[in-house]
Design a protein around this motif. Sequence first.
Motif, short mmCIF file in Angstrom:
data_model
loop_
_atom_site.label_atom_id
_atom_site.label_comp_id
_atom_site.label_asym_id
_atom_site.label_seq_id
_atom_site.Cartn_x
_atom_site.Cartn_y
_atom_site.Cartn_z
N GLU A 75 40.03 53.27 45.20
CA GLU A 75 39.37 54.31 45.89
C GLU A 75 37.97 53.82 46.23
O GLU A 75 37.54 53.17 45.03
CB GLU A 75 38.74 56.09 44.77
N TYR A 76 37.81 54.07 47.42
CA TYR A 76 35.74 53.64 47.47
C TYR A 76 34.98 54.55 48.65
O TYR A 76 35.51 55.47 49.06
CB TYR A 76 36.22 52.54 48.60
N LYS A 77 33.98 54.52 48.46
CA LYS A 77 33.21 55.11 48.98
C LYS A 77 32.23 54.42 49.92
O LYS A 77 31.33 53.01 50.15
CB LYS A 77 31.77 55.83 48.44
N GLU B 47 28.83 59.07 55.57
CA GLU B 47 29.76 59.04 53.98
C GLU B 47 31.79 58.81 55.04
O GLU B 47 31.53 60.16 55.59
CB GLU B 47 29.75 59.77 53.28
N CYS B 48 32.47 58.19 54.11
CA CYS B 48 33.41 58.49 54.38
C CYS B 48 34.06 57.27 53.27
O CYS B 48 33.66 56.39 52.81
CB CYS B 48 34.01 57.19 55.42
N ASP B 49 35.43 58.24 52.90
CA ASP B 49 36.18 57.59 51.19
C ASP B 49 37.42 57.31 52.05
O ASP B 49 38.07 57.46 52.84
CB ASP B 49 36.23 59.05 50.75
N SER C 23 33.70 55.15 37.21
CA SER C 23 33.87 54.28 38.69
C SER C 23 33.98 53.55 38.23
O SER C 23 32.70 52.82 37.17
CB SER C 23 33.09 54.95 39.50
N THR D 259 34.75 53.01 43.56
CA THR D 259 34.66 55.02 42.48
C THR D 259 36.14 55.34 42.32
O THR D 259 35.84 56.64 41.40
CB THR D 259 34.18 55.85 43.72
N TRP E 296 41.12 55.15 55.28
CA TRP E 296 39.71 55.98 55.21
C TRP E 296 40.26 57.69 55.53
O TRP E 296 41.03 57.08 55.83
CB TRP E 296 39.39 55.30 56.69
N LYS F 144 40.71 56.69 50.07
CA LYS F 144 41.91 57.52 49.34
C LYS F 144 43.31 56.97 49.69
O LYS F 144 43.70 57.12 51.67
CB LYS F 144 41.64 58.84 49.03
#
Length: 356
Positions: free
Chosen positions: A159-161, A39-41, A64, A148, A47, A43
């Motif tokens: 924002e993304y995941k 998992e990597c967000d 979301s 997200t 990254w 924001k």
Amino acid sequence: MSTTQTNKIEIIKATSTKINDVDFDNLSFGAVFTDHLFECDFKNGEWQTPVIKPYAPILMDPSSKVFHYGQAIFEGMKAYKDDKDAIWLFRPEENHKRFNASAVRMAMPEIPEAIFLDGLNELLKLDAEWVKRGNGSSMYIRPFMIATGAGVVANPSDEYKFMILLSPAKSYYAGEVKVIIAEHYSRAANGGIGAAKAAGNYGAQFYPTNLANKDGFQQVIWTDDATHTKLEEAGTMNVFFRINDTLLTAPTSERILDGITRKSLLAIAEKEGLKTEVRSVLASELVEAAKDGSLKEIFGAGTAAVVSVIKGFSYKDEYYELPKTDDSYASLLKEKLTGIQNKLAEDTFNWTVQVK
């Protein structure tokens, strides 16, 4: 639960394993997942630190943007274990490149190679015991990204995941399938997102595929949106047609996914001296070939299925059964490709990459 840091990836190991509860001889495709996920967000415009952690549900805000505006993309890959227990990936750089092309089309951030490929490498090393030997056995890999960011304003998320899941697999489709050629529904349109592996492309297929299933067909061969005369893809796969001794497949476009299995089969076919043509194939041409006996084979090609033989097709309420052939191109190409993937044959193309 132990935590370590490897190549800027935080690794949190599961305290127990599910592997002893899994019947690897009777796997349902995409239903069983390994002990860990990546998992990597994204924001604040960048990254964050990636993490590998125990497989578990994720908590998300109901607003979301993925739920409201469909910003979601994915890839399909496989890993294989050879007879020396080394794990190999097949053309992973192509998946990374296509993933970023999908991200650009969906107004999502591109994922750096170090996160995508290094994260996958570390995840496979951690769950290496789940990758089983043998032709037909593989580890299906599902990288995906979702929006997200919270809020229901109709604009791209901030924002993304990004995540990677691992699922041990056997063959995707069992046996031969019958298909119906679409006369009304289309998979994609010019100017649309057909060339991206966007979640919505696949969700939109479910209804017409359900209609085909009710009529006794397993899949749909999709046609172009403008005229419904050009044959494009079969279900979730690229599709090949053999007329006499020529192997035909549609060119990639805004409507057709640039399949990695597709391009690999074309390269193998050319090396084997088979005549290939990349051009539009018309439904009327297929019907004529079926009637005069020159249509020898139809088969789908994709990561999950590898090669899926189509035994017959329906068009305008007429069904055409294909003859059995002793020199099947589908069988030859599948054997050559899976031999390379499983390290049972020499990889003269340099497509395989060892997980280290």
